[in-house]
Design a protein around this motif. Structure first.
Motif, PDB file in Angstrom:
ATOM      1  N   MET A 159      10.443 -14.475   1.283  1.00 23.90           N
ATOM      2  CA  MET A 159       9.067 -14.324   1.744  1.00 23.90           C
ATOM      3  C   MET A 159       8.980 -13.017   2.507  1.00 23.90           C
ATOM      4  N   ILE A 160       7.941 -12.224   2.213  1.00 26.81           N
ATOM      5  CA  ILE A 160       7.774 -10.915   2.835  1.00 26.81           C
ATOM      6  C   ILE A 160       6.438 -10.867   3.548  1.00 26.81           C
ATOM      7  N   LEU A 161       6.447 -10.396   4.792  1.00 27.58           N
ATOM      8  CA  LEU A 161       5.225 -10.119   5.531  1.00 27.58           C
ATOM      9  C   LEU A 161       5.089  -8.612   5.647  1.00 27.58           C
ATOM     10  N   SER A 162       3.924  -8.092   5.282  1.00 27.75           N
ATOM     11  CA  SER A 162       3.714  -6.653   5.303  1.00 27.75           C
ATOM     12  C   SER A 162       2.293  -6.364   5.755  1.00 27.75           C
ATOM     13  N   THR A 163       2.106  -5.185   6.296  1.00 29.12           N
ATOM     14  CA  THR A 163       0.773  -4.744   6.677  1.00 29.12           C
ATOM     15  C   THR A 163       0.567  -3.338   6.142  1.00 29.12           C
ATOM     16  N   ILE A 164      -0.624  -2.804   6.284  1.00 27.75           N
ATOM     17  CA  ILE A 164      -0.919  -1.477   5.761  1.00 27.75           C
ATOM     18  C   ILE A 164      -1.496  -0.606   6.859  1.00 27.75           C
ATOM     19  N   SER A 165      -1.348   0.683   6.678  1.00 28.57           N
ATOM     20  CA  SER A 165      -1.972   1.672   7.547  1.00 28.57           C
ATOM     21  C   SER A 165      -2.957   2.483   6.700  1.00 28.57           C
ATOM     22  N   TRP A 166      -3.475   3.587   7.249  1.00 30.49           N
ATOM     23  CA  TRP A 166      -4.405   4.418   6.487  1.00 30.49           C
ATOM     24  C   TRP A 166      -3.715   5.073   5.292  1.00 30.49           C
ATOM     25  N   MET A 167      -2.378   5.106   5.297  1.00 24.91           N
ATOM     26  CA  MET A 167      -1.636   5.674   4.175  1.00 24.91           C
ATOM     27  C   MET A 167      -1.215   4.615   3.164  1.00 24.91           C
ATOM     28  N   GLY A 168      -1.541   3.362   3.419  1.00 20.68           N
ATOM     29  CA  GLY A 168      -1.145   2.295   2.514  1.00 20.68           C
ATOM     30  C   GLY A 168       0.003   1.477   3.069  1.00 20.68           C
ATOM     31  N   GLY A 169       0.634   0.686   2.206  1.00 20.21           N
ATOM     32  CA  GLY A 169       1.716  -0.180   2.637  1.00 20.21           C
ATOM     33  C   GLY A 169       3.044   0.546   2.714  1.00 20.21           C
ATOM     34  N   LYS A 170       4.002  -0.118   3.350  1.00 20.19           N
ATOM     35  CA  LYS A 170       5.335   0.456   3.514  1.00 20.19           C
ATOM     36  C   LYS A 170       6.189   0.059   2.320  1.00 20.19           C
ATOM     37  N   ASN A 171       6.367   1.015   1.406  1.00 17.12           N
ATOM     38  CA  ASN A 171       7.205   0.805   0.230  1.00 17.12           C
ATOM     39  C   ASN A 171       7.861   2.138  -0.115  1.00 17.12           C
ATOM     40  N   PRO A 172       9.151   2.306   0.191  1.00 15.12           N
ATOM     41  CA  PRO A 172       9.801   3.612   0.030  1.00 15.12           C
ATOM     42  C   PRO A 172      10.138   3.969  -1.410  1.00 15.12           C
TER      43      PRO A 172
ATOM     44  N   LEU B 200       8.445   4.663  -4.227  1.00 10.96           N
ATOM     45  CA  LEU B 200       7.747   5.774  -4.860  1.00 10.96           C
ATOM     46  C   LEU B 200       8.154   7.103  -4.229  1.00 10.96           C
ATOM     47  N   GLY B 201       8.267   7.149  -2.902  1.00 11.37           N
ATOM     48  CA  GLY B 201       8.678   8.375  -2.230  1.00 11.37           C
ATOM     49  C   GLY B 201      10.086   8.799  -2.628  1.00 11.37           C
ATOM     50  N   ILE B 202      11.001   7.823  -2.678  1.00 13.75           N
ATOM     51  CA  ILE B 202      12.372   8.127  -3.093  1.00 13.75           C
ATOM     52  C   ILE B 202      12.412   8.635  -4.528  1.00 13.75           C
ATOM     53  N   ALA B 203      11.614   8.003  -5.401  1.00 16.04           N
ATOM     54  CA  ALA B 203      11.575   8.428  -6.800  1.00 16.04           C
ATOM     55  C   ALA B 203      11.062   9.857  -6.929  1.00 16.04           C
ATOM     56  N   TYR B 204       9.982  10.196  -6.206  1.00 16.71           N
ATOM     57  CA  TYR B 204       9.439  11.557  -6.257  1.00 16.71           C
ATOM     58  C   TYR B 204      10.449  12.578  -5.756  1.00 16.71           C
ATOM     59  N   ILE B 205      11.098  12.286  -4.628  1.00 14.12           N
ATOM     60  CA  ILE B 205      12.061  13.231  -4.059  1.00 14.12           C
ATOM     61  C   ILE B 205      13.250  13.409  -5.001  1.00 14.12           C
ATOM     62  N   THR B 206      13.733  12.315  -5.591  1.00 15.94           N
ATOM     63  CA  THR B 206      14.876  12.403  -6.503  1.00 15.94           C
ATOM     64  C   THR B 206      14.547  13.232  -7.738  1.00 15.94           C
TER      65      THR B 206
END
Length: 285
Positions: free
Chosen positions: A234-247, A249-255
């Motif tokens: 079970m995962i609890l997550s929240t969002i900010s103005w930049m969206g949710g915390k999910n690394p 996509l960022g890792i994929a772009y940098i790689t």
């Protein structure tokens, strides 16, 4: 919060070898602590690991016409649904392997304050895509709004404890338009995935949605995963103005960007070192 129960010390270890049709369902409770408050709306997910929803035959095992409310497809499902097309000479609604394996654990969240458990309101509507809820999934049509009569002549999927017209007591969240069902039917691309289960809305701007402190998760353990070495969480997550915390996509772009930059440098060096520097337009003999 992993609640698979493979560890002997886990409260859910007693439910590890549960079957689809266990009656009553096995229940367990996991206590945990939130170190930081969740200020905005909270999204509650269930996560599965080692579950290949991207298998070709699994993805094709559905009848979109039936799910869209077509009455002829309701009683004569597509052959793509085999071997979950019929059962005891009755058409299955909804047919196919995707629907048959629908996640059916029940999760309830409580806040513990001075040994008093206060339930956290969980919202079950608004978790599916608007296009899925209002366009792709429709209930069969006919005289009246009695789903029991509309689904007459069909039978439930083999692994379901109850038919599709009993998924919810509210008419706008029952049958093929049940949002838990719709969320499950949108298959995941990777074997480890999460799907939205419930929403926790912020009620008071002066108070966080979930305060830091002690909580407990009550689980009706219905979904077996031990046979294929799966995991449940079970995962609890929240969002900010930049969206949710999910690394991811960022890792994929940098790689990918780093690989492209490295290859660019290598090709530039090769070009300057071995490239033809003759700028004459004459063809050499």
């Amino acid at each position: 919060i992993d609640y698979t129960g493979t560890e002997p010390s886990s409260p859910c270890n007693k439910c590890l070898n549960v079957s689809w049709d266990s009656t009553p369902p096995c229940t367990c409770t996991i206590n945990f602590t939130l170190e930081h408050s969740f200020e905005s709306n909270v999204f509650m997910y269930y996560g599965l690991s080692n579950f290949y929803q991207n298998h070709r035959r699994y993805v094709k095992s559905r009848d979109d016409s039936q799910l869209n409310g077509d009455n002829s497809s309701l009683l004569n499902p597509s052959k793509e649904c085999e071997p979950y097309r019929t059962n005891e000479d009755k058409p299955i609604a909804p047919c196919g392997a995707i629907a048959n394996s629908m996640f059916n654990d029940t999760l309830e969240l409580y806040r513990i304050d001075n040994d008093t458990r206060t339930p956290i309101p969980l919202i079950k509507k608004g978790i599916a895509w608007w296009t899925d809820k209002n366009v792709k999934f429709r209930n069969p049509t006919g005289d009246g709004n009695n789903l029991t009569a509309l689904f007459q002549g069909t039978t439930k999927p083999v692994n379901w404890p109850k038919p599709v017209y009993m998924l919810d007591s509210e008419p706008d969240n029952n049958g093929f338009i049940n949002e838990d069902f719709i969320v499950w039917m949108r298959t995941a691309a990777l074997p480890t995935f999460r799907k939205l289960y419930r929403l926790i809305e912020r009620k008071n701007n002066l108070q966080p949605t979930l305060q830091a402190g002690r909580y407990s998760l009550d689980i009706a353990y219905n979904y077996p995963v031990h046979s294929f070495d799966g995991r449940k969480r079970m995962i609890l997550s929240t969002i900010s103005w930049m969206g949710g915390k999910n690394p991811f996509l960022g890792i994929a772009y940098i790689t990918v960007g780093s690989i492209c930059f490295f290859l660019g440098v290598v090709l530039l060096i090769i070009h300057h070192k071995y490239g033809n520097r003759n700028t004459s337009a004459d063809i050499p003999n």
